[in-house]
Design an enzyme around this catalytic site. Sequence first.
Site, short mmCIF file in Angstrom:
data_model
loop_
_atom_site.label_atom_id
_atom_site.label_comp_id
_atom_site.label_asym_id
_atom_site.label_seq_id
_atom_site.Cartn_x
_atom_site.Cartn_y
_atom_site.Cartn_z
N CYS A 1 0.84 -1.20 0.00
CA CYS A 1 0.00 0.00 0.00
C CYS A 1 0.88 1.25 0.00
O CYS A 1 1.54 1.53 -0.98
CB CYS A 1 -0.96 -0.05 1.19
SG CYS A 1 -2.36 1.06 1.02
N HIS B 1 -3.55 -5.62 1.00
CA HIS B 1 -2.87 -5.85 2.28
C HIS B 1 -2.81 -7.33 2.63
O HIS B 1 -3.70 -7.83 3.33
CB HIS B 1 -3.60 -5.12 3.40
CG HIS B 1 -3.44 -3.64 3.37
ND1 HIS B 1 -2.37 -3.00 3.97
CD2 HIS B 1 -4.20 -2.67 2.83
CE1 HIS B 1 -2.49 -1.69 3.80
NE2 HIS B 1 -3.58 -1.46 3.10
N GLU C 1 -1.08 -8.69 4.86
CA GLU C 1 -0.97 -8.86 6.33
C GLU C 1 -2.35 -8.81 6.99
O GLU C 1 -2.48 -9.14 8.16
CB GLU C 1 -0.02 -7.81 6.90
CG GLU C 1 -0.59 -6.41 7.15
CD GLU C 1 -0.75 -5.55 5.89
OE1 GLU C 1 -0.69 -6.09 4.76
OE2 GLU C 1 -0.96 -4.33 6.04
#
Lengths: 573, 85, 85, 234
Positions: free
Chosen positions: D86, D203, D205
Amino acid sequence: MVAEHGITEFEYERLIAMLGRTPTFTELGVVSALWSEHCSYKHSRPMLKTLPTKAPWVLQGPGENAGVISVGDGWAVAFKIESHNHPSAVEPYQGAATGVGGILRDVFTMGARPIALLNSLRFGPLTSSRVRWLFAGVVKGIGDYGNCVGVPTVGGEVVFDPSYEGNPLVNAMCVGLMREDELITAVASGVGNPIMAVGARTGRDGIHGASFASEDLSASSEAKRPMVQVGDPFTEKLLLEASLELIRSGHIVAIQDMGAAGLTSSSAEMAERGDVGVTIDVTKVPVREQGMTPYEILLSESQERMLVVAKLGHEEDVRAILAKWDLEAAVIGEVIAEPVYRVTEGERVVAEFPGSRLVTECPQYVLEPKESESLKAARGRSAHAVVALDDERDHAWTLERLLSSPTIASKKWVWQQYDSTVRTSTMRGPGSDAAVVKLRGTDKAIALCIDGNGRHVALSPRNGGRAAVSEAARNVACTGARPMAITNNLNFGNPKKPEVYFQLSEAIAGMGEACTVLETPVTGGNVSLYNENPQGAIHPTPTIGMVGLIESLSHVTPSGFQTVGDDIVLLGD
Amino acid sequence: MTRFRCAIHIVPRRGILDPQGKAVADALHSLGFADLSDVRVGRHVIVETEAATADAARARITAMCEKLLANPVTEDFEIASVEHA
Amino acid sequence: MTRFRCAIHIVPRRGILDPQGKAVADALHSLGFADLSDVRVGRHVIVETEAATADAARARITAMCEKLLANPVTEDFEIASVEHA
Amino acid sequence: MKAGIVRFPGSNCDEDAYHAIADHLGQEAVYLWHKDHDLQNVDLVILPGGFSYGDYLRAGAIARFSPIMREVIAFAKRGGPVLGICNGFQIACEAGLLPGALLRNASLRFVSAPAHLRVESIATRYTSQYHLNQVISIPVAHGDGRYTADADTLARLEGEGQVVFRYVNGDGEATAAANPNGSLRNIAGIVSAEGNVLGMMPHPERALDTTLGSTDGVPLFASILESMLAEVKA
Ligand SMILES: Nc1ncnc2c1ncn2[C@@H]1O[C@H](COP(=O)(O)OP(=O)(O)O)[C@@H](O)[C@H]1O
């Protein structure tokens, strides 16, 4: 000039009696801010006192920047709601953004790291282009601020109703997580301790915002536009990190957001809570612009600033922490034994009040409530008397109508603009009855929701007040959580109107009853009155922000049908 | 009718916080551009429009700014140029 | 040394989609400004800096643009004015 | 493996990246402060998401000049793996570690939603644990994610297999409707020519935990670890 400051003749006389002389111009400004409805709760405090506020798990009830409850194992949750209705009516983007900024600061000044945001919004019908502008601006303002700071927006509500045309409601709620022993309060103490201004510089933003929030909106509100403040979420993020580090460092004794009425309100309230005096020299306040007067410096509502009482001798440590985050800190005053609130410009005294009387002697008003005849009559009307439309015989037609009405339709357009998954703890985000957020480092989660129903409260204030709390409790319970406590925002019209005062007192009573029965004490909240426009008062709209506790992640229950063939059961009366 | 190409500057009003300007000023400082002051960041809008005269074009653009392009609460605008397109 | 007030325009390069420009054009259309074409929205940056001469100021500003203010992949910049502050 | 997560002023996915490495992957994670020059001997650098410097000028434009970035750039030039997520992707582009730029979403609105991605290449150290053309679901949350590059660059990226993730619909088709931000050719993530720098807007994560929804980010982190272990063996 007194009237221009929104001070009544009665209040002015009281002020003269308190001072024993006529006030200076600067003093008038200070009093006008502190005695505004927004800061003083002068029409609502007596009623708020009736609310239940205690439970074994309540660590901090009303009176602080945010309420705090224990969630066990040494963990605590801080939460609070705040309105930014009037600023959002004139500048929706900045009004809403700074509303989010303010509520974030209320939570992290308690020592808690913000972990979730919610919001409750009311607008007029979307058929109006001005309403569409307000709606789009508010949503973008909320999103841009929270997204940038990195706190997920996990829930909220949006209702469209003609009663909010011209006076939208923008309530934002923040929830934070901390260790119980990290709780810090905004109580000035320790004679000789330095008072420091921390964070952004002071500019001429939003002077008299607090008194502005305490007036009816009118055409002349438009002329007041230049007062609107601009949010800087990047600086807020730095301030958040610096403040949490500061609180944990042991170098400070108290910290408070410079919110409504800025330096004036924060310093006077901190002194009053600590029962000490303070002296502040405005020439020491870091300013953004040249030539600011003491009046402007005291009343500026520049955002992203904090007032800190440091431990004597620890000023450099405070500065070092702020510098690490590229922020400034300046000693601007001192805690003193003498019970006065004194402001100087260098050596010259520009305002001086006897001790905490400035806060405690704010007038309070108890008025005569009277229910509006037309609303009483409306309540008496039988639902069966409403004639059905021909088309309604076709249930699919009705259903389609209902589902496509903006209030009922999906709010995906709104919450797709909010980062709801940052912090990787959001188990249930927007679109659920209540949001569920994991508490990192534990096997627990909290359930959060925000609910209100202005139309119900308008028709039956006491029942509506009860229902708002019960609805929130049901939403929270459905996720597998035990409802723990509430914060609330009372959005009402002009309290000087007997029928509005009636709504306010009844709704608070109803809220209190429900909270007592459900054992969900009130740990704080906010009051926003004078929500009126030329057409009249808004629907009385208390919004309830509730926190529930889920003891084990295995208790988290989804809403929504799961498997074909499952039974569907309707519970309740 | 003639085509005019007009340039408009829209800048944050004096006294209004300009977080962008501040971020840029700080960044330029740390890149070694030391002696700057007062960086402001606004928008630069280019519009082509038809009008009988340059004055008429200017009036049109002013109306656009007042109605839509500039935020009257926080911004000032200025018509920088009106030229034959 | 003299103080100069410099204005810079930074605009999306031709051929790169400019959704802001398009949104402004659409909004102006719906407000009744019919005959517009080619609305572009860029940034307008004002910087005050010290320099010995106007040319030196211009060179400094050019360096700022190349280094930080404009993205060479997507934007063009132009120094619109350099004036005594 | 030791991963370093850079903290810029305004980073806000740094903790999430830390947890991905420390808790989900069980590896060592450290934070790298933007004002430092020391990479602390990490094997992997993560440029996390957030709003470095508020994204006030252009996303990533100011962070790219942070002191630590000099070391990160040198590390990448030596072939060290750098993962930009990002805002980290935006910073990597601004720093010239990856070609192209990320512009304001075509809708002009921030978009936060689960996105379907198609894995376009498994010949990278970040994607070896996926199947080719696998459709995965990973959240996006950004306002400036429209990937843009000139025609030559795009042709090169496509030709060299540097496009790693593309936005697709549930059926794996790269349609306009499935593109959340107007990225050219639905590009969601690219890898550098040398293969050591990956930039992606979604994302991963945030997709490691069943209780939060998708676990489709797991293979990405597993691939990183796998490639490290392979290097150690070699
Ligand atoms: N509706 C309410 N219910 C319970 N407590 C309230 C309500 N409104 C305000 N309070 C409490 O009264 C106190 C007023 O404090 P103050 O600092 O003036 O509030 P604010 O930060 O909203 O300006 C706060 O602690 C707040 O929690």
